[in-house]
Design an enzyme around this catalytic site. Sequence first.
Site, PDB file in Angstrom:
ATOM      1  N   SER A 183       0.856  -1.196   0.000  1.00 50.54           N
ATOM      2  CA  SER A 183       0.000   0.000   0.000  1.00 50.54           C
ATOM      3  C   SER A 183       0.880   1.231   0.000  1.00 50.54           C
ATOM      4  CB  SER A 183      -0.890  -0.011   1.247  1.00 50.54           C
ATOM      5  OG  SER A 183      -1.484   1.250   1.462  1.00 50.54           O
TER       6      SER A 183
ATOM      7  N   TYR B 164      -1.335  -0.920  10.411  1.00 51.12           N
ATOM      8  CA  TYR B 164      -1.405  -1.307   8.998  1.00 51.12           C
ATOM      9  C   TYR B 164      -0.207  -0.768   8.222  1.00 51.12           C
ATOM     10  CZ  TYR B 164      -3.259  -1.951   4.293  1.00 51.12           C
ATOM     11  OH  TYR B 164      -3.430  -2.331   2.980  1.00 51.12           O
TER      12      TYR B 164
END
Length: 254
Positions: A156, A169
């Site tokens: 990401s 995350y």
Amino acid sequence: MTPSDSAPASPTPGRMAGRIAVVTGASRGIGRAVAKRFAVEGAHVVAVARTQAALEDLDDEVQAAGAQPLMLVPEDLTDYEKIDQMGAALFQRFGRLDVLVGNAGYLGRLGPVGHTPPEMFQQVMDINLTANWRLIRSLDPLLRQSEAGRAIFVTSGVGHEARAYWGAYAISKAALEMMVGVYAAELLKTNVKVNLINPGRTRTDMRREAYPGENPETLPLPDAHAEAFVRLASPECQDHGALIDLPSLAESEG
């Protein structure tokens, strides 16, 4: 007949005909789109996800599209012994693995990093980082048996830029990028190519959870990214140790 001789010949012509591919997080989102596209392109797909019913729905879609049935593995990737068992089972059946797509991920709770509950922090690390390490540990020997082994891990944008409130995350994706980079460096003299891919903004359940006020109609569907995975999974692809940033590529092409 040796285990490698038992690898199925795909009845579906395509760029991945006869290739054996493991896709994690295959029941929804990007994993589902990639698993279906691989199958339509002729691959024998091992679809891994927690939900049996969702995997069966995917298998129905794949067969309706004229591709061969998937091998369904309804397992939780944090059950690490199951990953080891999967590697052993694939060796017994095929003797090799051509493609690994480490896609499964968990967002956890967004907020100040110090406010993340310890059990949630650990769960994010278990799924986003440790499970991928266990996949490498279990499946690397099989990838080396392929004439053109390919491993693709999904990251990401928050994995390579410090973004407030993305906590566990972002940290897990940064660690994943380093791990995959180290793994790629160790494979320079082999037939295995290892890369990271950042799909960017995509219409998925995780994106909706992270951005509840966003209009999903403004986002590309997961299917829009499947072609990039096919390219990285192909024997012809020579990218290695790269981070393929799809948003940046889209901007440059635009």
